[in-house]
Design an enzyme around this catalytic site. Structure first.
Site, short mmCIF file in Angstrom:
data_model
loop_
_atom_site.label_atom_id
_atom_site.label_comp_id
_atom_site.label_asym_id
_atom_site.label_seq_id
_atom_site.Cartn_x
_atom_site.Cartn_y
_atom_site.Cartn_z
N ASP A 115 0.86 -1.18 0.00
CA ASP A 115 0.00 0.00 0.00
C ASP A 115 0.89 1.23 0.00
O ASP A 115 1.97 1.23 0.64
CB ASP A 115 -0.85 0.05 1.28
CG ASP A 115 -2.04 -0.89 1.26
OD1 ASP A 115 -2.07 -1.81 0.43
OD2 ASP A 115 -2.93 -0.72 2.11
N HIS A 171 5.06 -7.23 0.06
CA HIS A 171 4.81 -8.53 -0.56
C HIS A 171 5.57 -8.67 -1.88
O HIS A 171 6.18 -7.72 -2.36
CB HIS A 171 3.31 -8.70 -0.79
CG HIS A 171 2.50 -8.66 0.47
ND1 HIS A 171 1.88 -9.77 0.99
CD2 HIS A 171 2.22 -7.64 1.34
CE1 HIS A 171 1.25 -9.45 2.12
NE2 HIS A 171 1.44 -8.16 2.34
N SER A 258 7.75 4.59 5.51
CA SER A 258 8.97 4.21 4.83
C SER A 258 8.71 3.98 3.35
O SER A 258 7.66 4.36 2.84
CB SER A 258 9.59 2.98 5.48
OG SER A 258 10.97 2.92 5.16
#
Length: 304
Positions: A115, A171, A258
């Site tokens: 995201d 991911h 981050s």
């Protein structure tokens, strides 16, 4: 400086809610803040200490206000109740329900690994990578390895900035085989646009971890996780040299916004046009993990 991004679902320009906005502006707009940044805030021990505080039971008190201030949707989380979390980092690194982030299944689809707010570049120049308009860095400085850097000249680059409000697990964008990660030591500057506009080569100065990922459909991908101010840790949860499938978890960031940076070799990916167009206009595109952000390039490289 207000920060705007494009919501991909609506196509509308949205103003970002910045966690710690006043603190960030003090650090980068005031002499006293700049002094604190250089002497204290960018240091490893500061972020480590702050991160450890978020692992303590008393930090649970922060969760409710954090959820409210940043409009976090708790219905997506695998635990709906704030009381189910042991401390703030337990909430910050929360897992989501599988149906909250469906993975694009098409073999030729490149899935967003996280995201966040995304910038993307095609046909990159290894000696002139764009941090923000008017401020560049080199792949050699990012990799700390000139030979590796050369392999991505002319390829594509995807930069995903995770806001503190985002889901903070990352991911794999495709199936394949990931290698061991390499830790590269560095500082802990913020990766918020406020800092990116003021500090040169932030991605190259900050602590980061690099994994070379041999993907099924998109060649060898250089997968970076970049640390930032108050990021307690980058945690890798994958098993090196063992096959993964698209959407499998690679790891997560503890507290702090981050960045994930992906570099693809020339001729392997065509990034979706809306993302490229938004980047060219100077806007990040808000994406969710698992959604399609590119596809296989429809041409083959020929040797000269």
């Amino acid at each position: 400086m207000d920060i705007y991004y494009i919501d991909r679902n609506t196509g509308k320009k949205e103003k970002e809610v910045v966690a710690g906005d006043r603190f960030l502006r003090w650090l980068h707009d005031r002499k006293s803040g700049a002094t604190a940044l250089e002497l204290l805030i960018k240091r490893k021990w500061f972020s480590t200490l702050y991160g450890k505080m978020q692992d303590q039971p008393f930090s649970r008190k922060k969760i409710a206000k954090f959820v409210s201030d940043l409009s976090i949707d708790l219905t997506e989380a695998d635990r709906k109740s704030i009381g189910d979390y042991r401390h703030f980092n337990d909430f910050f690194t929360r897992k989501l329900k599988k149906e909250a982030r469906p993975i694009c299944e098409a073999l030729d689809a490149f899935a967003s690994p996280a995201d966040g707010r995304l910038l993307a570049y095609a046909d990159i120049d290894q000696d002139k990578m764009i941090q923000v308009k008017g401020m560049n860095y080199t792949l050699k400085a990012l990799f700390q390895d000139e030979d590796l850097a050369k392999g991505y000249h002319g390829g594509s680059c995807i930069v995903i900035r995770l806001n503190p409000s985002d889901y903070h697990r990352f991911h794999f964008p495709d199936g394949g085989i990931p290698h061991e990660y390499t830790a590269i030591k560095g500082q802990y500057y913020s990766v918020n646009p406020i800092a990116l506009n003021r500090i040169a080569e932030v991605y190259c100065q900050n602590k980061r971890e690099l994994t070379l990922f041999q993907s099924d459909e998109f060649g060898q991908i250089a997968y970076f996780e970049v640390g930032a101010t108050c990021v307690g840790s980058i945690i890798q949860t994958y098993q090196p040299k063992q096959r993964v499938e698209k959407g499998d978890e690679k790891g997560y960031f503890k507290f702090g916004g981050s960045t994930v940076i992906l570099l693809m070799e020339k001729g392997h990916i065509k990034i979706d046009e809306d993302i490229i167009n938004n980047t060219n206009r100077g806007f990040e595109t808000k994406v969710n993990m698992g959604e399609k952000i590119g596809g296989k390039a429809n041409f083959l490289l020929t040797e000269i």
